[in-house]
Write an enzyme that holds these catalytic residues in place. Structure first.
Site, PDB file in Angstrom:
ATOM      1  N   ASP A   1      27.979  47.219  27.640  1.00  0.00           N
ATOM      2  CA  ASP A   1      28.788  47.920  27.439  1.00  0.00           C
ATOM      3  C   ASP A   1      28.114  49.710  27.156  1.00  0.00           C
ATOM      4  OD1 ASP A   1      29.528  48.683  23.861  1.00  0.00           O
ATOM      5  OD2 ASP A   1      28.271  46.654  25.009  1.00  0.00           O
ATOM      6  N   GLU A   2      28.809  50.737  27.407  1.00  0.00           N
ATOM      7  CA  GLU A   2      28.138  52.290  27.269  1.00  0.00           C
ATOM      8  C   GLU A   2      26.841  52.486  27.769  1.00  0.00           C
ATOM      9  OE1 GLU A   2      32.101  53.336  23.701  1.00  0.00           O
ATOM     10  OE2 GLU A   2      30.282  52.186  23.178  1.00  0.00           O
ATOM     11  N   VAL A   3      26.986  51.952  28.691  1.00  0.00           N
ATOM     12  CA  VAL A   3      25.590  52.569  29.376  1.00  0.00           C
ATOM     13  C   VAL A   3      25.459  53.347  29.351  1.00  0.00           C
ATOM     14  CG1 VAL A   3      23.687  51.677  31.140  1.00  0.00           C
ATOM     15  CG2 VAL A   3      25.416  50.032  30.467  1.00  0.00           C
TER      16      VAL A   3
END
Length: 414
Positions: free
Chosen positions: A197-199
């Site tokens: 997530d949230e790269v």
């Protein structure tokens, strides 16, 4: 001082799981940092294999270990509570608390669990019929790795340690090694969560810019290439294991592009939303998109703590309740999607927003909220009345908008 120094320490093994009002809080959390000599881990017992689920989708409690990680001694007390409240399993987000070894020893926190601790946690989970799901981040939220000078060259953005450069040959080798060590420690795990997530900053390194120039600027495809590579590695490394990943990076990628990547045959996305008043119609749109992409199963994720403020001290009970009531509404609508399976819901309990941020409210503060949320999910609605839950001689009295501790023999006044 590392906040882990206040909490985690190798525990002594007790004969029984009990909670006493008079027990010194220092015996549960590592405030004083007094050394203890560990005893042998709890013996595994026959016939205690994890449940498939209780009834319907699984209810999995998330333990975020990146800051103020609880001692095994505390897990001996809360695992029976989780089970009694309706949990089917525990999602262990290890971060730097896993006892990495060999070339990865540098990733270990000074307060990391030992291999003996992990064996005891696994035994405790089986004794309480809780399925363990390990989580290892493979793309974003890798601050605990990329903060080390040895791995600076693997950052997507050189100034920030959060995301991995997916094009550097050392990046995939690194996360494969991390995943392998955790998988080896959990040979019975049926599910493995690879985060993803949230790269943040993806596409900003020169390697990524070069790749984008040759691939029509498709950042979504760049994400999928790395995610598919790791998901395939996990499934090929152990036959039968199923992969989970957070869904936020998939939301702006077309179903056709996802299907072309083959991710739908390797993993199940977790649709997460921690808002009090979440857009349930929007969640329905995501379910439809993932169905179109060919996913055969999905997970949901709510929050019982740690999702409302970066430095939250007390869990806002009404906020967390309303989040779960919204998810119950979505879960009840799954009959509209007969060809996609809801595997379960992950009740997240974040300790920090990121590795280097301050602590959110601590786990013990969030336990009344967890009790409320698990019971709401178990019964499918807010009960609207007061319940007394007895656990090892202590009563937890909660109304779904009010909670208070009551001693043995006291009368509930809610």
């Amino acid at each position: 001082m590392d906040p882990g120094s206040f909490w985690h320490q190798v525990p002594k093994v007790k004969e029984a799981v009990t909670v006493h009002k008079s027990e010194d809080i220092n015996s549960l959390f590592n405030w004083a940092q007094k050394p203890e000599v560990p005893e042998p881990p709890v013996k595994k017992e026959a016939g205690t294999a994890p449940l498939e689920t209780s009834k319907g989708p699984a209810r999995i409690v998330h333990l975020d270990l990146k800051g103020a990680a609880p001692k095994v001694k505390y897990m001996k007390q809360i695992f029976p509570l989780f089970s009694s409240l309706g949990a089917d399993g525990v999602l262990l987000e290890y971060e730097d608390m896993f006892p990495y070894h060999g070339n990865l020893t540098i990733l270990r926190s000074p307060y990391a669990y030992s291999m003996e601790d992990i064996e005891e946690i696994k035994s405790l989970a089986k004794l309480n019929k809780l399925e363990l799901i390990p989580l290892v981040q493979v793309f974003g939220h890798l601050e605990f790795v990329l903060k080390h000078e040895r791995y600076f060259h693997l950052r997507e953005v050189s100034a920030f340690p959060n995301s991995l450069n997916p094009h550097h040959p050392g990046s995939v080798a690194l996360v494969k090694d991390m995943v392998s060590q955790v998988m080896d420690c959990h040979p019975d795990a049926r599910w493995f969560h690879m985060g993803a997530d949230e790269v943040r900053g993806l596409g900003e390194s020169q390697d990524s810019k070069n790749w984008l120039h040759s691939n029509k600027g498709d950042v979504g495809k760049m994400f999928l290439n790395h995610a598919v590579s790791l998901a395939r590695f996990i499934t090929e490394r152990r036959s039968g294991v199923r992969v989970i990943l957070w869904d936020d990076m998939l939301r702006k990628i077309s179903p056709a592009t996802i299907k072309e990547s083959g991710l739908q045959d390797l993993a199940s996305p977790t649709i997460w939303n921690y808002l009090k008043k979440m857009d349930t119609d929007g969640i329905g749109t995501l379910i439809s998109r993932y169905h179109e992409a060919g996913f055969k199963g999905i997970w949901f994720a709510s929050a019982f703590k740690g999702g409302t403020g970066i430095d939250q001290r007390w869990t806002p009970l009404d906020y967390q309740l309303q989040n779960h009531l919204s998810w119950i509404k979505v879960m009840n609508s799954m009959t509209k999607y007969p060809s996609i399976t809801l595997h379960g819901i992950l009740l997240t309990g974040w300790q920090r927003f990121e590795h280097h941020t301050v602590l959110c409210e601590l786990l013990p503060v969030g336990i009344p909220s967890l009790a409320m949320c698990l019971q709401s999910l178990k019964h499918g609605k807010c009960q609207g009345n007061c319940k007394i839950v007895t656990f090892s001689g202590a009563h937890l009295c909660y109304l779904f908008y009010l909670h208070s501790a009551v001693d043995d023999g006291d009368t509930c006044t809610c």
